[in-house]
Design an enzyme around this catalytic site. Structure first.
Site, short mmCIF file in Angstrom:
data_model
loop_
_atom_site.label_atom_id
_atom_site.label_comp_id
_atom_site.label_asym_id
_atom_site.label_seq_id
_atom_site.Cartn_x
_atom_site.Cartn_y
_atom_site.Cartn_z
N HIS A 18 -23.42 -0.42 29.36
CA HIS A 18 -23.24 -1.74 28.76
C HIS A 18 -23.72 -2.82 29.72
O HIS A 18 -23.22 -2.94 30.84
CB HIS A 18 -21.77 -1.94 28.42
CG HIS A 18 -21.48 -3.18 27.62
ND1 HIS A 18 -22.09 -3.43 26.42
CD2 HIS A 18 -20.65 -4.24 27.87
CE1 HIS A 18 -21.65 -4.59 25.94
NE2 HIS A 18 -20.79 -5.09 26.80
N SER A 43 -23.52 -8.60 25.16
CA SER A 43 -22.23 -8.31 24.53
C SER A 43 -21.82 -9.43 23.58
O SER A 43 -22.54 -9.72 22.61
CB SER A 43 -21.17 -8.04 25.61
OG SER A 43 -20.06 -7.37 25.07
N ASP A 57 -24.24 2.60 25.96
CA ASP A 57 -23.74 1.25 25.72
C ASP A 57 -22.49 1.32 24.84
O ASP A 57 -22.55 1.19 23.62
CB ASP A 57 -24.83 0.41 25.06
CG ASP A 57 -24.44 -1.06 24.92
OD1 ASP A 57 -23.38 -1.45 25.46
OD2 ASP A 57 -25.19 -1.81 24.29
#
Length: 614
Positions: free
Chosen positions: A333, A154, A304
Site C-alpha cells: 500500500h 489511499s 495493496d
C-alpha cells in the site's frame, strides 16, 4: 533485482527518462498561503496554496494548472521547533508538481486537521459536495488557468475520484493511487468478512489526529516526529483560536468500528439514514458522473491491502470511453515496499510521481509527452522482475484449468475418480503478522510473508509436478470449489504459493469467501469485473445445510508472478485467519470437506506470455 522501469521493454519512453527530460523551471515557496474556504452550509475548510516561484532570471506565467489534494491526515503540522517536514502527507505532491509549473492546493477534509465540521462516515457524500465547491474556488482564482487535476495515495486517491464525479468542468485528469473503488469488498468486508486490522487501526489513527491527541499520534510511523504540534493554523488564525474550535468539533466524528456493523452487507445502510450505505461512500457509485473528457490513471500494487488492486482494475474496466490507464507494480500500500522476495532493496526504485507528472503534463499542460503512443496498461511480474505492457486487462489470453486431486496433486487432467478430502478448521491458525493487512494498519513492513512456510505447513495443500519451464501468471486466479461444511456457515481461504526446488515456500496471493455469500450474478455496467461478481445483499445470504456441498466460485487477489523452472505451484486451503478476520461461525470451527474428481474443485489460472524484455 529492483522494480526500475527499464527492466523490460514496457514503455517507449520509460517514466525515468521522461522525468529526466523535464527540468524544474520553478521553486517551491518557503511556506504556502493558507486560508479557510467557506462551504454552502457555513463549514470552513482549511487549505494551503503552493504557487510556483520563478527561478532567478526567469518569469512565471500569470496562471497555472492546479493539482488539488484532499486529505484527512493533516495538510500541514504546526512545528514546536524548526527542522522537520511539516507536511508529511502532502510534501511529495508539492515537491513533484510545483517545480514543474503546477499550483498545488492541499485541503483538510471536513472534520479533520484545521477544518471545521464533523465526519459522519468514511468519505461521505457530504465531502463529495465539498469537493465541487473547492474546485469552483480554485477555478475562480487569478493564478488558476482553469484546469484541475487531483491525485494521492489511499483516501486521497478515492477523494480524487469523488472530485471528478462531481462533474465540475475544470477537472480534467485524476490519478488515484492505491485507492479503493468499493469500500465493501475491497476494504471493509473482503469476501463478506470484516477486515479487523484495518477497522481497528483506522479508528486509532483518526482519533489521534482528529482530536489532536499527540501522545497517540506519536505511535504511528508517519507522524512520530516530536516536533509535530497539532494541525497548523491558517494565516487568519493568528492566535490559534480557530483551529482549537475546529478540533473541538471533531470530537463528534463517527467511529468506523461503530458504523461498520451497519454495512455488514453491501445493501446495509445506517439506520438513521437509509441513503448512507457502503456504496454512497464508494467511488464506484459515482463513476457515471465522470465526464468522458476526464482522463483517469489508476495505480496500485499486488499487495495493496485486501483488494485495492481490484479497485484500480474495476475503475479501469468501468471507464472504457475515457483515456483510462492502469499501472500495477510489485508494491504494498502506497509503494513503500517492493514486496518481491528477490528484490535488491525494499525501497521502490520506480519513479511513480514521474509517471503521474507525465500524465498531468499531457492532460493539464498539453505538453508533447508521447503518452498517446504508450500502452494503456503496464504491470510488473514478480520473480522474473520484468515490466510488461498490455492494451487490455487481463493480459493473459486464456486460463489454464488445474484440478485438485486425491493425494495432494494439482493437475491439468481431471481426476477420473471422485473422492473427498476433509480438514478440521482451526480458529487459531493465522497468516502471521507480516501480511498485506498489517500494512493497512499503518505498520511499516519490509519483508512480507517471510515466515509463510511455517504458517502454510499446517494447511492441506495440492501441488503441481515440478515445472519444466517458467510459468507466468497475470490476472485473477479463480477458484471453483465444491465444499461441504459441518456447520451452517464457514469461511474458506485459498492461498497460492510457489514451492521452489529447494523446498522454500513463497506466498503469491490469496482469496477468501464467507460460504453464506455464495450467490453470484453478472456484474453491473458501472462496476465491471472479469471475475465472479457478487452483490453481497442481505437477501442473497443463505445458511448452509451441514454436510451438503455448495459451489463457491471466487477470485483470488490479482497478481503477476513468474514461477521458476523446477518450482511447483501450490494451492492451500484454510477456514480461518486469526487476527485478520472473524471466526465463521463464532466458536464453532467447522470441518470442511472438499469434493475432488471430474466435477470437483478446480482453479482457472491466467497464464501469460513469458517476458520478452531484458
Amino acid at each position: 533485482m529492483s522494480d526500475i522501469d527499464t527492466r523490460g521493454n514496457a514503455w517507449l519512453t520509460p517514466p525515468s527518462a521522461y522525468l529526466a527530460s523535464r527540468p524544474s523551471a520553478f521553486s517551491v515557496p518557503a511556506r504556502p498561503a493558507s486560508c479557510y474556504l467557506p462551504m454552502r452550509d457555513g463549514c470552513r475548510l482549511a487549505a494551503d496554496v503552493y504557487l510556483p516561484q520563478p527561478l532567478p532570471g526567469t518569469q512565471a506565467p500569470d496562471a497555472f494548472p492546479t493539482v488539488v489534494i484532499f486529505t484527512p491526515y493533516y495538510r500541514r503540522f504546526r512545528l514546536s521547533h524548526p527542522g522537520a517536514e511539516p507536511s508529511p502527507n502532502g510534501a511529495k505532491y508539492r515537491d513533484a508538481f510545483v517545480p514543474k509549473g503546477y499550483a498545488v492546493v492541499v485541503v483538510d477534509v471536513r472534520g479533520t486537521g484545521a477544518s471545521f465540521g464533523t465526519r459522519d462516515a468514511l468519505r461521505s457524500p457530504t465531502e463529495r459536495d465539498d469537493y465541487y465547491e473547492v474546485a469552483e474556488w480554485i477555478a475562480s482564482q487569478p493564478w488558476s488557468n482553469g484546469r484541475i487535476g487531483s491525485t494521492g495515495i489511499s483516501y486521497l486517491g478515492a477523494a480524487a475520484c469523488f472530485l471528478a464525479s462531481t462533474g465540475h468542468p475544470a477537472v480534467k485528469a485524476i490519478a488515484p493511487l492505491f485507492s479503493v473503488s468499493d469500500i465493501y469488498s475491497e476494504q471493509l468486508y473482503p469476501g463478506g468478512m470484516l477486515s479487523k486490522v484495518w477497522v481497528q487501526a483506522y479508528d486509532e489513527l483518526m482519533l489521534a489526529l482528529d482530536q489532536d491527541r499527540r501522545d497517540l499520534v506519536a505511535g504511528f510511523p508517519y507522524f512520530n516526529d516530536p516536533s509535530f504540534a497539532g494541525p497548523e493554523r491558517t494565516d487568519e488564525d493568528a492566535d490559534g483560536t480557530l483551529v482549537a474550535a475546529a478540533v473541538a468539533e471533531h470530537r463528534n466524528n463517527f467511529t468506523l468500528a461503530d458504523l461498520a456493523p451497519e454495512f455488514a452487507y453491501r445493501d446495509g445502510a445506517a439506520f438513521h439514514d437509509p441513503a448512507l450505505d457502503s456504496g454512497s461512500c464508494s467511488p464506484y457509485r459515482y463513476l457515471d458522473g465522470i465526464a468522458p473528457d476526464v482522463a483517469v490513471y489508476s495505480i496500485s500494487g499486488w499487495y495493496d491491502g485486501g483488494g485495492y488492486a481490484n479497485g484500480a482494475i474495476t475503475r479501469f474496466l468501468s471507464l472504457p470511453s475515457h483515456d483510462s490507464r492502469l499501472l500495477l507494480g510489485p508494491w504494498d500500500h502506497g509503494a513503500r515496499t517492493n514486496v518481491s522476495p528477490w528484490r535488491d532493496s525494499a525501497a521502490s526504485g520506480f519513479p511513480l510521481l514521474g509517471e503521474v507528472l507525465r500524465f498531468f503534463d499531457h492532460h493539464l499542460l498539453g505538453l508533447p509527452t508521447g503518452l498517446e503512443r504508450e500502452a494503456r496498461v503496464h504491470y510488473h511480474s514478480i520473480h522474473d522482475n520484468q515490466w510488461q505492457p498490455a492494451d487490455t486487462w487481463p493480459p493473459a489470453p486464456a486460463a489454464t484449468r488445474l484440478h485438485l486431486a486425491d493425494g495432494g496433486a494439482l493437475t491439468g487432467t481431471p481426476p477420473a475418480v471422485s473422492a473427498t478430502v476433509s480438514t478440521q478448521v482451526s480458529f487459531d491458525w493465522t497468516t502471521g503478522r507480516q501480511t498485506r493487512y498489517e500494512r493497512l494498519g499503518a505498520a511499516n513492513i519490509e519483508d512480507y510473508y517471510a515466515d509463510w512456510g511455517r504458517h502454510e505447513a499446517a494447511l492441506p495443500h495440492f501441488d503441481t509436478a515440478p515445472l519444466a519451464a517458467p510459468l507466468s501468471l497475470a490476472g485473477h486466479v479463480v477458484a471453483h470449489l465444491q465444499v461441504a461444511s459441518s456447520q451452517p456457515d464457514a469461511a474458506v481461504f485459498v492461498y497460492l504459493s510457489e514451492v521452489e526446488a529447494d523446498g522454500t515456500v513463497r506466498y503469491i496471493t490469496e482469496g477468501m469467501l464467507r460460504a453464506s455469500h455464495s450467490k453470484t450474478e453478472p456484474c453491473p455496467p458501472a462496476y465491471r469485473t472479469t471475475w465472479p461478481y457478487r452483490a453481497h445483499r442481505r437477501a442473497d445470504a443463505e445458511r448452509l445445510t451441514p454436510g451438503v456441498p455448495v459451489a463457491l466460485d471466487f477470485a483470488l487477489l490479482p497478481v503477476a508472478w513468474t514461477l521458476a523452472a523446477g518450482s511447483r505451484l501450490r494451492v492451500s486451503i484454510a477456514g480461518a485467519d486469526r487476527g485478520h478476520f472473524p471466526q465463521v461461525p463464532h466458536g464453532r470451527p467447522p470441518v470442511l470437506t472438499l469434493a475432488l474428481g471430474p466435477d470437483g474443485c478446480h482453479l482457472d489460472v491466467p497464464v501469460a506470455a513469458p517476458a520478452s524484455g531484458r
